[in-house]
Design a protein around this motif. Structure first.
Motif, PDB file in Angstrom:
ATOM      1  N   ALA A 174       0.726  -1.290   0.121  1.00  0.00           N
ATOM      2  CA  ALA A 174      -0.057  -0.338   0.047  1.00  0.00           C
ATOM      3  C   ALA A 174       0.750   1.316  -0.375  1.00  0.00           C
ATOM      4  CB  ALA A 174      -1.171   0.143   0.928  1.00  0.00           C
ATOM      5  N   ASP A 175       0.494   2.328  -0.333  1.00  0.00           N
ATOM      6  CA  ASP A 175       1.037   3.560  -0.366  1.00  0.00           C
ATOM      7  C   ASP A 175       0.764   4.370   0.907  1.00  0.00           C
ATOM      8  OD1 ASP A 175      -1.129   4.875  -1.211  1.00  0.00           O
ATOM      9  OD2 ASP A 175      -0.553   4.712  -2.981  1.00  0.00           O
ATOM     10  N   ASP A 176       1.238   5.295   1.106  1.00  0.00           N
ATOM     11  CA  ASP A 176       1.428   6.373   1.990  1.00  0.00           C
ATOM     12  C   ASP A 176       0.203   6.219   2.541  1.00  0.00           C
ATOM     13  OD1 ASP A 176       4.022   5.523   2.416  1.00  0.00           O
ATOM     14  OD2 ASP A 176       4.376   8.153   2.506  1.00  0.00           O
ATOM     15  N   GLU A 177      -0.803   6.478   1.275  1.00  0.00           N
ATOM     16  CA  GLU A 177      -2.180   7.753   1.316  1.00  0.00           C
ATOM     17  C   GLU A 177      -3.062   6.295   1.911  1.00  0.00           C
ATOM     18  OE1 GLU A 177      -2.677  10.544   1.669  1.00  0.00           O
ATOM     19  OE2 GLU A 177      -0.648  11.073   0.974  1.00  0.00           O
ATOM     20  N   GLU A 178      -3.311   5.242   1.182  1.00  0.00           N
ATOM     21  CA  GLU A 178      -3.915   4.609   1.375  1.00  0.00           C
ATOM     22  C   GLU A 178      -4.045   3.641   2.414  1.00  0.00           C
ATOM     23  OE1 GLU A 178      -4.209   2.296  -3.137  1.00  0.00           O
ATOM     24  OE2 GLU A 178      -2.075   1.879  -1.777  1.00  0.00           O
ATOM     25  N   TRP A 189     -10.704   1.666  17.099  1.00  0.00           N
ATOM     26  CA  TRP A 189     -10.367   0.712  17.439  1.00  0.00           C
ATOM     27  C   TRP A 189      -9.121   0.426  17.572  1.00  0.00           C
ATOM     28  CZ3 TRP A 189     -14.213  -1.997  19.418  1.00  0.00           C
ATOM     29  CH2 TRP A 189     -15.905  -2.383  18.282  1.00  0.00           C
ATOM     30  N   VAL A 190      -7.882   0.767  17.285  1.00  0.00           N
ATOM     31  CA  VAL A 190      -6.434   1.062  17.444  1.00  0.00           C
ATOM     32  C   VAL A 190      -6.072   0.872  19.065  1.00  0.00           C
ATOM     33  CG1 VAL A 190      -4.150   1.593  16.781  1.00  0.00           C
ATOM     34  CG2 VAL A 190      -6.210   1.545  14.981  1.00  0.00           C
ATOM     35  N   SER A 191      -4.931   0.075  19.055  1.00  0.00           N
ATOM     36  CA  SER A 191      -4.863   0.175  20.238  1.00  0.00           C
ATOM     37  C   SER A 191      -3.335  -0.393  20.491  1.00  0.00           C
ATOM     38  CB  SER A 191      -4.952  -0.775  21.863  1.00  0.00           C
ATOM     39  OG  SER A 191      -4.701  -2.574  20.872  1.00  0.00           O
ATOM     40  N   THR A 192      -2.298  -0.623  19.252  1.00  0.00           N
ATOM     41  CA  THR A 192      -1.070  -0.931  19.518  1.00  0.00           C
ATOM     42  C   THR A 192      -1.075  -0.360  17.797  1.00  0.00           C
ATOM     43  OG1 THR A 192      -1.080  -2.288  21.408  1.00  0.00           O
ATOM     44  CG2 THR A 192       0.355  -2.371  19.287  1.00  0.00           C
ATOM     45  N   VAL A 193      -0.015   0.354  16.945  1.00  0.00           N
ATOM     46  CA  VAL A 193       0.905  -0.371  16.503  1.00  0.00           C
ATOM     47  C   VAL A 193       2.154  -1.017  15.780  1.00  0.00           C
ATOM     48  CG1 VAL A 193       1.615   1.450  14.073  1.00  0.00           C
ATOM     49  CG2 VAL A 193      -0.305   2.180  15.497  1.00  0.00           C
ATOM     50  N   HIS A 194       2.139  -1.671  14.930  1.00  0.00           N
ATOM     51  CA  HIS A 194       3.416  -2.458  14.577  1.00  0.00           C
ATOM     52  C   HIS A 194       3.776  -1.836  13.970  1.00  0.00           C
ATOM     53  CE1 HIS A 194       2.246  -6.812  15.899  1.00  0.00           C
ATOM     54  NE2 HIS A 194       2.546  -6.200  16.738  1.00  0.00           N
ATOM     55  N   VAL A 195       5.657  -0.891  14.362  1.00  0.00           N
ATOM     56  CA  VAL A 195       6.233  -0.225  13.248  1.00  0.00           C
ATOM     57  C   VAL A 195       7.402  -0.932  12.147  1.00  0.00           C
ATOM     58  CG1 VAL A 195       7.733   1.123  13.114  1.00  0.00           C
ATOM     59  CG2 VAL A 195       5.527   1.249  15.751  1.00  0.00           C
ATOM     60  N   PHE A 196       6.801  -1.703  10.854  1.00  0.00           N
ATOM     61  CA  PHE A 196       7.991  -1.476  10.084  1.00  0.00           C
ATOM     62  C   PHE A 196       8.143  -0.817   8.862  1.00  0.00           C
ATOM     63  CE2 PHE A 196       4.472  -3.796   9.934  1.00  0.00           C
ATOM     64  CZ  PHE A 196       4.261  -4.046   8.103  1.00  0.00           C
ATOM     65  N   SER A 197       9.601  -0.615   8.289  1.00  0.00           N
ATOM     66  CA  SER A 197       9.483  -0.601   6.467  1.00  0.00           C
ATOM     67  C   SER A 197       9.181  -1.465   5.797  1.00  0.00           C
ATOM     68  CB  SER A 197      10.432   0.751   6.374  1.00  0.00           C
ATOM     69  OG  SER A 197       9.841   1.947   7.712  1.00  0.00           O
ATOM     70  N   TRP A 198       8.622  -1.232   5.048  1.00  0.00           N
ATOM     71  CA  TRP A 198       8.506  -2.908   3.914  1.00  0.00           C
ATOM     72  C   TRP A 198       8.435  -2.351   2.392  1.00  0.00           C
ATOM     73  CZ3 TRP A 198       6.267  -8.397   4.572  1.00  0.00           C
ATOM     74  CH2 TRP A 198       7.504  -8.738   5.859  1.00  0.00           C
ATOM     75  N   SER A 199       9.586  -3.154   1.637  1.00  0.00           N
ATOM     76  CA  SER A 199       9.070  -2.435  -0.011  1.00  0.00           C
ATOM     77  C   SER A 199       8.010  -2.974  -0.203  1.00  0.00           C
ATOM     78  CB  SER A 199      10.529  -3.099  -0.295  1.00  0.00           C
ATOM     79  OG  SER A 199      10.329  -4.848  -0.910  1.00  0.00           O
ATOM     80  N   LYS A 201       8.047  -5.732  -2.637  1.00  0.00           N
ATOM     81  CA  LYS A 201       9.052  -7.159  -2.458  1.00  0.00           C
ATOM     82  C   LYS A 201       8.405  -7.940  -1.524  1.00  0.00           C
ATOM     83  CE  LYS A 201      10.059  -6.624  -7.233  1.00  0.00           C
ATOM     84  NZ  LYS A 201      10.812  -6.374  -8.299  1.00  0.00           N
ATOM     85  N   ARG A 202       8.491  -6.877   0.177  1.00  0.00           N
ATOM     86  CA  ARG A 202       8.670  -7.586   1.554  1.00  0.00           C
ATOM     87  C   ARG A 202      10.678  -7.148   1.668  1.00  0.00           C
ATOM     88  NH1 ARG A 202       3.747  -9.943   3.513  1.00  0.00           N
ATOM     89  NH2 ARG A 202       2.512 -10.230   2.121  1.00  0.00           N
ATOM     90  N   GLU A 203      10.312  -6.568   1.458  1.00  0.00           N
ATOM     91  CA  GLU A 203      12.008  -6.187   1.519  1.00  0.00           C
ATOM     92  C   GLU A 203      12.053  -5.351   2.684  1.00  0.00           C
ATOM     93  OE1 GLU A 203      16.159  -3.276   0.285  1.00  0.00           O
ATOM     94  OE2 GLU A 203      14.258  -3.747  -0.976  1.00  0.00           O
ATOM     95  N   ARG A 204      13.033  -5.873   4.056  1.00  0.00           N
ATOM     96  CA  ARG A 204      12.762  -5.517   5.659  1.00  0.00           C
ATOM     97  C   ARG A 204      13.979  -4.165   4.355  1.00  0.00           C
ATOM     98  NH1 ARG A 204      12.365 -10.621   8.959  1.00  0.00           N
ATOM     99  NH2 ARG A 204      10.746 -11.618   8.450  1.00  0.00           N
ATOM    100  N   MET A 205      13.711  -2.955   5.440  1.00  0.00           N
ATOM    101  CA  MET A 205      14.172  -1.308   5.334  1.00  0.00           C
ATOM    102  C   MET A 205      14.662  -1.205   6.259  1.00  0.00           C
ATOM    103  SD  MET A 205      12.788  -0.122   1.660  1.00  0.00           S
ATOM    104  CE  MET A 205      11.030   0.361   2.165  1.00  0.00           C
ATOM    105  N   PRO A 206      15.892  -0.234   6.174  1.00  0.00           N
ATOM    106  CA  PRO A 206      15.493   1.357   7.447  1.00  0.00           C
ATOM    107  C   PRO A 206      14.319   1.933   8.148  1.00  0.00           C
ATOM    108  CG  PRO A 206      17.632   0.981   6.938  1.00  0.00           C
ATOM    109  CD  PRO A 206      16.236   0.059   5.940  1.00  0.00           C
ATOM    110  N   LEU A 207      13.105   2.056   9.367  1.00  0.00           N
ATOM    111  CA  LEU A 207      12.387   2.813   9.403  1.00  0.00           C
ATOM    112  C   LEU A 207      11.875   3.844   8.424  1.00  0.00           C
ATOM    113  CD1 LEU A 207      12.461   2.281  12.782  1.00  0.00           C
ATOM    114  CD2 LEU A 207      10.412   1.063  11.184  1.00  0.00           C
ATOM    115  N   GLU A 208      13.460   4.734   8.383  1.00  0.00           N
ATOM    116  CA  GLU A 208      14.063   6.315   8.319  1.00  0.00           C
ATOM    117  C   GLU A 208      13.121   6.274   5.639  1.00  0.00           C
ATOM    118  OE1 GLU A 208      18.804   5.764   7.044  1.00  0.00           O
ATOM    119  OE2 GLU A 208      18.015   7.014   8.478  1.00  0.00           O
ATOM    120  N   ARG A 209      13.531   4.807   6.044  1.00  0.00           N
ATOM    121  CA  ARG A 209      13.017   4.864   4.343  1.00  0.00           C
ATOM    122  C   ARG A 209      11.197   5.521   4.230  1.00  0.00           C
ATOM    123  NH1 ARG A 209      16.462   1.182   1.230  1.00  0.00           N
ATOM    124  NH2 ARG A 209      15.213   1.173  -0.400  1.00  0.00           N
TER     125      ARG A 209
END
Length: 255
Positions: A174-178, A189-199, A201-209
């Motif tokens: 999903a892009d940022d707006e989606e 309803w949200v209680s917790t946020v899971h924080v990660f940055s994936w491309s 293609k599911r590439e695990r990138m640094p959060l700052e990306r």
């Protein structure tokens, strides 16, 4: 020194981020990185029904000055899973919340009977959890009935229990707006946020990306009274040495 967070959101860690690390190693790395809470994984660090381990992990977490955010279970709200064992571990751990999953079928593939079963099982599990003062929270994830905001809201509107919330994470691809639109839909309803940055293609990138996404998402989450934790879920290359830097990035977004 711990990271200063917003009043409503603690910066934390999912223990499955460090799946190959021991409990003591997870605690030490989280504390050294200045994080405040840990969601303990129910498939590796706090197995369902192992009360002694759960109690010890909870005690060690708190002794290190960290909070137990939740028990990250893999209970699927079905007739196969052993929820009583999950609940007993959560209670011994001192977890205020159990993460659960909305079945094993994507919303597009699920029948009315599939949805009715998950709804009934979720409601029943929540009722039992309420006896211990524990909340349930749905994992917002593909391949389940909580794979879109619309389907998640439909599921949540069908239960009678009041101790149920949901997690949010950016859907892969999903892009940022989606992604932000779905967060907005689920807001109450949200209680917790899971924080990660994936491309995509599911590439695990640094959060700052994905800084453009996360600065907006966490700023919005900080206005929601129900959100308690922002938990780092993945590291590039699963490298524990990167946790401190990723925690510092998260801290800068919450400060």
């Amino acid at each position: 020194m711990q990271i200063r967070s917003t009043p409503s959101i603690r910066p934390g860690l999912c223990s499955i981020t460090l799946r190959e690390s021991s409990v003591d190693e997870v605690i030490a790395l989280a504390a050294a990185a200045g994080l405040e809470s840990i969601e303990w994984g129910g498939d590796v660090h706090v197995p369902p029904g192992d009360i002694d381990t759960a109690r010890e992990v909870g005690e060690r977490t708190r002794a290190a000055g960290l909070d137990v955010a939740s028990l990250g279970s893999y209970y699927r709200c079905d007739e196969v899973g052993d929820f009583p064992s999950v609940l007993s571990s959560a209670a011994a751990l001192g977890a205020p919340r159990i993460r659960v999953w909305a079945g094993e079928k994507a919303s597009a593939d699920a029948s009315a009977d599939d949805r009715a079963l998950v709804t009934a099982q979720l409601d029943s599990a929540a009722l039992h959890a309420s006896e211990y003062g524990i909340e349930l929270a749905l994992e917002f994830h593909d391949g389940t009935l909580a794979d879109t905001a619309e389907s998640t809201l439909d599921l949540l509107s069908g239960i009678t229990a009041t101790n149920v919330s949901c997690y949010w994470q950016p859907p892969v691809g999903a892009d940022d707006e989606e992604a932000l639109a779905e967060l907005s839909q689920l807001a109450q309803w949200v209680s917790t946020v899971h924080v990660f940055s994936w491309s995509p293609k599911r590439e695990r990138m640094p959060l700052e990306r994905r800084e453009a996404l996360w600065t907006r998402a966490l700023a919005f989450a900080g206005t929601l009274p129900g959100v308690t934790d922002a938990l780092i879920e993945f590291l590039p290359d699963d490298d524990p040495a990167l946790l401190a830097g990723e925690a510092a990035t998260l801290a800068s977004w919450l400060a």
